[in-house]
Design a protein around this motif. Structure first.
Motif, PDB file in Angstrom:
ATOM      1  N   VAL A 115       0.851  -1.210   0.000  1.00  8.14           N
ATOM      2  CA  VAL A 115       0.000   0.000   0.000  1.00  8.14           C
ATOM      3  C   VAL A 115       0.880   1.250   0.000  1.00  8.14           C
ATOM      4  CG1 VAL A 115      -1.667   1.321   1.368  1.00  8.14           C
ATOM      5  CG2 VAL A 115      -1.935  -1.154   1.145  1.00  8.14           C
ATOM      6  N   ILE A 116       1.907   1.240   0.873  1.00  5.25           N
ATOM      7  CA  ILE A 116       2.801   2.413   0.970  1.00  5.25           C
ATOM      8  C   ILE A 116       3.558   2.604  -0.343  1.00  5.25           C
ATOM      9  CG2 ILE A 116       4.844   3.366   2.192  1.00  5.25           C
ATOM     10  CD1 ILE A 116       2.345   3.372   3.966  1.00  5.25           C
ATOM     11  N   ASP A 117       4.069   1.506  -0.901  1.00  6.91           N
ATOM     12  CA  ASP A 117       4.797   1.585  -2.182  1.00  6.91           C
ATOM     13  C   ASP A 117       3.922   2.187  -3.269  1.00  6.91           C
ATOM     14  OD1 ASP A 117       7.161   0.569  -1.345  1.00  6.91           O
ATOM     15  OD2 ASP A 117       6.766  -1.492  -1.958  1.00  6.91           O
ATOM     16  N   ASN A 118       2.711   1.668  -3.368  1.00  6.40           N
ATOM     17  CA  ASN A 118       1.801   2.165  -4.416  1.00  6.40           C
ATOM     18  C   ASN A 118       1.458   3.628  -4.208  1.00  6.40           C
ATOM     19  OD1 ASN A 118       1.739  -0.248  -5.762  1.00  6.40           O
ATOM     20  ND2 ASN A 118       0.021  -1.042  -4.580  1.00  6.40           N
ATOM     21  N   LEU A 119       1.273   3.985  -2.946  1.00  5.48           N
ATOM     22  CA  LEU A 119       0.951   5.377  -2.628  1.00  5.48           C
ATOM     23  C   LEU A 119       2.079   6.306  -3.070  1.00  5.48           C
ATOM     24  CD1 LEU A 119      -1.176   7.126  -1.233  1.00  5.48           C
ATOM     25  CD2 LEU A 119      -0.026   6.682   0.929  1.00  5.48           C
ATOM     26  N   ILE A 120       3.305   5.928  -2.734  1.00  4.69           N
ATOM     27  CA  ILE A 120       4.461   6.759  -3.118  1.00  4.69           C
ATOM     28  C   ILE A 120       4.556   6.850  -4.644  1.00  4.69           C
ATOM     29  CG2 ILE A 120       6.999   6.907  -3.062  1.00  4.69           C
ATOM     30  CD1 ILE A 120       6.857   5.530  -0.284  1.00  4.69           C
ATOM     31  N   SER A 121       4.358   5.702  -5.290  1.00  6.13           N
ATOM     32  CA  SER A 121       4.447   5.670  -6.751  1.00  6.13           C
ATOM     33  C   SER A 121       3.365   6.553  -7.385  1.00  6.13           C
ATOM     34  CB  SER A 121       4.312   4.223  -7.214  1.00  6.13           C
ATOM     35  OG  SER A 121       4.367   4.157  -8.594  1.00  6.13           O
ATOM     36  N   GLU A 122       2.143   6.424  -6.879  1.00  8.29           N
ATOM     37  CA  GLU A 122       1.029   7.234  -7.426  1.00  8.29           C
ATOM     38  C   GLU A 122       1.289   8.729  -7.256  1.00  8.29           C
ATOM     39  OE1 GLU A 122      -2.262   3.970  -6.057  1.00  8.29           O
ATOM     40  OE2 GLU A 122      -2.576   6.038  -5.424  1.00  8.29           O
ATOM     41  N   ILE A 123       1.730   9.083  -6.057  1.00 11.38           N
ATOM     42  CA  ILE A 123       1.987  10.506  -5.775  1.00 11.38           C
ATOM     43  C   ILE A 123       3.100  11.040  -6.688  1.00 11.38           C
ATOM     44  CG2 ILE A 123       2.998  12.041  -4.008  1.00 11.38           C
ATOM     45  CD1 ILE A 123       1.375  10.390  -1.937  1.00 11.38           C
ATOM     46  N   THR A 124       4.118  10.210  -6.876  1.00 13.41           N
ATOM     47  CA  THR A 124       5.250  10.603  -7.736  1.00 13.41           C
ATOM     48  C   THR A 124       4.767  10.921  -9.150  1.00 13.41           C
ATOM     49  OG1 THR A 124       6.722   9.204  -6.461  1.00 13.41           O
ATOM     50  CG2 THR A 124       7.477   9.816  -8.656  1.00 13.41           C
ATOM     51  N   HIS A 125       3.944  10.032  -9.703  1.00 17.11           N
ATOM     52  CA  HIS A 125       3.473  10.233 -11.082  1.00 17.11           C
ATOM     53  C   HIS A 125       2.453  11.362 -11.167  1.00 17.11           C
ATOM     54  CE1 HIS A 125       4.840   5.879 -11.485  1.00 17.11           C
ATOM     55  NE2 HIS A 125       5.710   6.632 -12.125  1.00 17.11           N
ATOM     56  N   GLU A 126       1.571  11.405 -10.166  1.00 13.99           N
ATOM     57  CA  GLU A 126       0.492  12.399 -10.178  1.00 13.99           C
ATOM     58  C   GLU A 126       1.039  13.825 -10.127  1.00 13.99           C
ATOM     59  OE1 GLU A 126      -2.443  11.124  -7.369  1.00 13.99           O
ATOM     60  OE2 GLU A 126      -3.341  13.124  -7.277  1.00 13.99           O
ATOM     61  N   TYR A 127       2.021  14.056  -9.219  1.00 12.04           N
ATOM     62  CA  TYR A 127       2.526  15.421  -9.050  1.00 12.04           C
ATOM     63  C   TYR A 127       3.877  15.643  -9.732  1.00 12.04           C
ATOM     64  CZ  TYR A 127      -1.109  15.220  -5.489  1.00 12.04           C
ATOM     65  OH  TYR A 127      -2.303  15.039  -4.840  1.00 12.04           O
ATOM     66  N   GLN A 128       4.330  14.640 -10.490  1.00 11.73           N
ATOM     67  CA  GLN A 128       5.619  14.741 -11.205  1.00 11.73           C
ATOM     68  C   GLN A 128       6.759  15.150 -10.256  1.00 11.73           C
ATOM     69  OE1 GLN A 128       6.534  14.055 -14.708  1.00 11.73           O
ATOM     70  NE2 GLN A 128       4.805  12.791 -14.086  1.00 11.73           N
ATOM     71  N   ILE A 129       6.850  14.400  -9.176  1.00  4.96           N
ATOM     72  CA  ILE A 129       7.882  14.658  -8.166  1.00  4.96           C
ATOM     73  C   ILE A 129       9.120  13.823  -8.500  1.00  4.96           C
ATOM     74  CG2 ILE A 129       8.402  14.472  -5.681  1.00  4.96           C
ATOM     75  CD1 ILE A 129       5.396  14.520  -5.139  1.00  4.96           C
ATOM     76  N   THR A 130      10.289  14.341  -8.125  1.00  5.43           N
ATOM     77  CA  THR A 130      11.510  13.523  -8.219  1.00  5.43           C
ATOM     78  C   THR A 130      11.593  12.760  -6.899  1.00  5.43           C
ATOM     79  OG1 THR A 130      12.528  15.295  -9.479  1.00  5.43           O
ATOM     80  CG2 THR A 130      14.007  13.589  -8.621  1.00  5.43           C
ATOM     81  N   THR A 131      11.323  11.471  -6.957  1.00  3.45           N
ATOM     82  CA  THR A 131      11.279  10.677  -5.725  1.00  3.45           C
ATOM     83  C   THR A 131      12.493   9.763  -5.620  1.00  3.45           C
ATOM     84  OG1 THR A 131       8.867  10.725  -5.708  1.00  3.45           O
ATOM     85  CG2 THR A 131       9.901   8.971  -4.447  1.00  3.45           C
ATOM     86  N   VAL A 132      13.123   9.810  -4.455  1.00  2.00           N
ATOM     87  CA  VAL A 132      14.276   8.936  -4.189  1.00  2.00           C
ATOM     88  C   VAL A 132      13.933   8.064  -2.989  1.00  2.00           C
ATOM     89  CG1 VAL A 132      16.755   8.832  -3.664  1.00  2.00           C
ATOM     90  CG2 VAL A 132      15.853  10.738  -5.010  1.00  2.00           C
ATOM     91  N   ILE A 133      13.989   6.758  -3.188  1.00  2.00           N
ATOM     92  CA  ILE A 133      13.618   5.823  -2.114  1.00  2.00           C
ATOM     93  C   ILE A 133      14.828   4.961  -1.758  1.00  2.00           C
ATOM     94  CG2 ILE A 133      12.057   3.961  -1.411  1.00  2.00           C
ATOM     95  CD1 ILE A 133      10.111   4.940  -3.587  1.00  2.00           C
ATOM     96  N   ASN A 134      15.043   4.876  -0.479  1.00  2.00           N
ATOM     97  CA  ASN A 134      16.135   4.078   0.050  1.00  2.00           C
ATOM     98  C   ASN A 134      15.531   2.779   0.571  1.00  2.00           C
ATOM     99  OD1 ASN A 134      18.492   3.471   1.222  1.00  2.00           O
ATOM    100  ND2 ASN A 134      18.663   5.375   2.364  1.00  2.00           N
ATOM    101  N   THR A 135      15.904   1.650   0.023  1.00  2.00           N
ATOM    102  CA  THR A 135      15.232   0.419   0.465  1.00  2.00           C
ATOM    103  C   THR A 135      16.116  -0.812   0.296  1.00  2.00           C
ATOM    104  OG1 THR A 135      13.185  -0.866   0.266  1.00  2.00           O
ATOM    105  CG2 THR A 135      14.138  -0.069  -1.792  1.00  2.00           C
ATOM    106  N   HIS A 136      15.807  -1.858   1.058  1.00  2.00           N
ATOM    107  CA  HIS A 136      16.364  -3.159   0.695  1.00  2.00           C
ATOM    108  C   HIS A 136      15.238  -4.182   0.606  1.00  2.00           C
ATOM    109  CE1 HIS A 136      16.398  -3.368   5.003  1.00  2.00           C
ATOM    110  NE2 HIS A 136      17.467  -2.647   5.116  1.00  2.00           N
TER     111      HIS A 136
END
Lengths: 248, 244
Positions: free
Chosen positions: A175-196
């Motif tokens: 849910v969190i991943d999809n939310l971040i992805s949707e927001i990134t595309h919707e508002y054309q944000i440069t998103t950097v995610i740190n993950t393993h």
């Protein structure tokens, strides 16, 4: 776009980042992956200015962040949103006050306008009617969603997420991943995610950089991350018996 | 040795900047008045009443000579409360109560990345977190100390009445005897300096906390220890400067 050009960072004798150059594109989710202790959190903290780099430059849309005055850095910071590993919500404030905080500090909006924005952000993260709750009353997933709502309240150009899935069950992580992805595309944000988290890598990794021992080891997308012959990256991705079996 | 002093000075330079939003600073100031000041009224009042009572009883029992009038009990209680007990002892108690609270609050914010969140938003965290506390303590602690003096003198009077060692009239005339308003000024100057010491040192230890819960506890203890040491040190310096 965010660009790190030849950045290095040491703590005492230990060189944590070694001459890293990387670009993070606008409107897509850029992932930094790597083992614990590989330097990905330090890289992110250098990007947002929590650590000063020893060498190299960081550019936010061609603006040299590393050589800016404190005032100029403050202006850029108002364009940044960050989702911390633990959420970093202010304990003494309610959900509403947490999200309203950046608006109160940096805008001249009336209380009605601020409230409208708060409710919009809460709705965006599917947390309507939780305005009056305190962080201690929220679950791990809700904390992350409120933190996202706070991060987007000022309509940032750049969004940084430090291990957004840590401590969450696989479903909430999705849910969190999809939310971040949707927001990134919707508002054309440069998103950097740190993950393993490999699910995040495969689900939302539109651009992936792999950091190993403080060096940039590999760059690509979720389409080719599984097909690479890079040994260190393969060791990282197929670290568990389950993933090795799945690969076969 | 020099590194912490340098870090403390640099932190204070960041604390004493113009607040980002005066309206928010004012709101925080009133919150701190409540948490650092009003919430301490009870403990200050109780301690002061008992301190005043003990000073009065001890003085009364130690007056053996018939040449020393019993009005000296009131006089001694007043001088002790105004010059030393209220400004110094109450400040030491506040160093324990308020200092540990400030260090643990800011320390917890540090280890849970709340301070990083403030910084990323473009806010000056020392200014936002520590300045309202220093300002609130500097403005409110003199009120607490004046209350402490009043409660201490009341405690002394109550002890005299209950034990019947000194009459109410003798005690009150002692209180009025050879009163110098400068002693109140001296007490208030000390209080303001001690308020700054408590809040700034506690803020410093909280702000530079690293690690987890254990380190927050350590920062809290260090804040109380160092605030107390500096209160005692500056008590000596200010007494020498203002009374000598």
């Amino acid at each position: 776009m965010i660009e790190a050009a030849n950045i290095s960072k040491s703590f005492g004798e230990k060189e944590v980042l070694k001459n890293i150059s990387v670009q993070f594109e606008k409107g897509i989710t850029n992932l930094i992956i790597g083992r614990s202790g590989s330097g990905k959190t330090v890289l992110m903290k250098c990007l947002v200015g929590l650590f000063n780099v020893d060498k190299g430059n960081i550019f936010f849309d061609d603006r040299d962040f590393s050589n800016m005055s404190i005032k100029e850095k403050r202006d850029i910071r108002q364009e940044l949103g960050m989702l911390f590993q633990g959420g970093a919500l202010f304990d003494s404030m309610t959900v509403e006050q947490n999200i309203m905080f950046p608006l109160s500090m940096f805008t001249k909006k009336s209380i009605e306008e601020k409230l409208e924005r708060v409710n919009f952000c809460l709705k965006r993260v599917n947390l309507e009617n939780s305005n009056k709750l305190f962080p201690s009353e929220l679950s791990g997933g809700m904390i992350k969603r409120v933190a996202i709502a706070r991060a987007i309240s000022l309509q940032p150009k750049y969004l940084f997420c430090d291990e957004p899935n840590s401590g969450l069950d696989p479903m909430t992580s999705g849910v969190i991943d999809n939310l971040i992805s949707e927001i990134t595309h919707e508002y054309q944000i440069t998103t950097v995610i740190n993950t393993h988290d490999m699910n995040s890598v495969l689900e939302i990794g539109e651009k992936i950089v792999f950091i190993n021992n403080g060096e940039l080891w590999w760059g690509g997308t979720n389409q080719n991350v599984l097909k690479t012959n890079n040994k260190e990256l393969n060791d990282f991705i197929f670290a568990t018996e389950l993933t090795r079996r799945l690969k076969k | 040795m020099l590194k912490p002093i340098g870090r403390y000075i640099l932190l204070m330079l960041r604390v004493f900047k113009k607040p980002d939003k005066v309206k928010i600073f004012r709101k925080q100031l009133f919150t701190e008045f409540q948490s650092l000041g009003t919430d301490s009224l009870g403990i200050v009042a109780i301690i002061s009443v008992f301190m005043g009572a003990v000073v009065a009883i001890q003085t009364a029992y130690n007056i053996d000579s018939p040449l020393i009038p019993l009005t000296m009990v009131g006089f001694t209680a007043r001088q002790s409360m105004v010059l030393e007990f209220s400004p110094t002892i109450v400040s030491l108690i506040l160093a324990g109560k308020v200092g540990s609270r400030i260090a643990s609050e800011i320390g917890t914010m540090r280890v849970t990345e709340q301070i990083d969140a403030l910084k990323i938003m473009g806010i000056n965290p020392p200014n936002y977190l520590i300045l309202p506390k220093i300002t609130a303590a500097i403005l409110y602690n003199p009120i607490l100390i004046v209350l402490s003096i009043i409660m201490g003198l009341f405690g002394g009077w109550l002890a005299c009445i209950v034990t019947q060692l000194v009459t109410s009239q003798d005690y009150i005339s002692g209180l009025r005897y050879w009163f110098e308003a400068y002693t109140i000024f001296y007490a208030l100057i000390k209080t303001v300096v001690f308020a700054f010491i408590i809040t700034s040192i506690s803020g410093y230890f909280g702000y530079y906390t690293t690690g987890g819960a254990l380190e927050v506890g350590r920062a809290s203890t260090k804040a109380v220890v160092f605030s107390s040491i500096f209160i005692i040190l500056f008590n000596l310096i200010l007494t020498q400067l203002l009374l000598a």
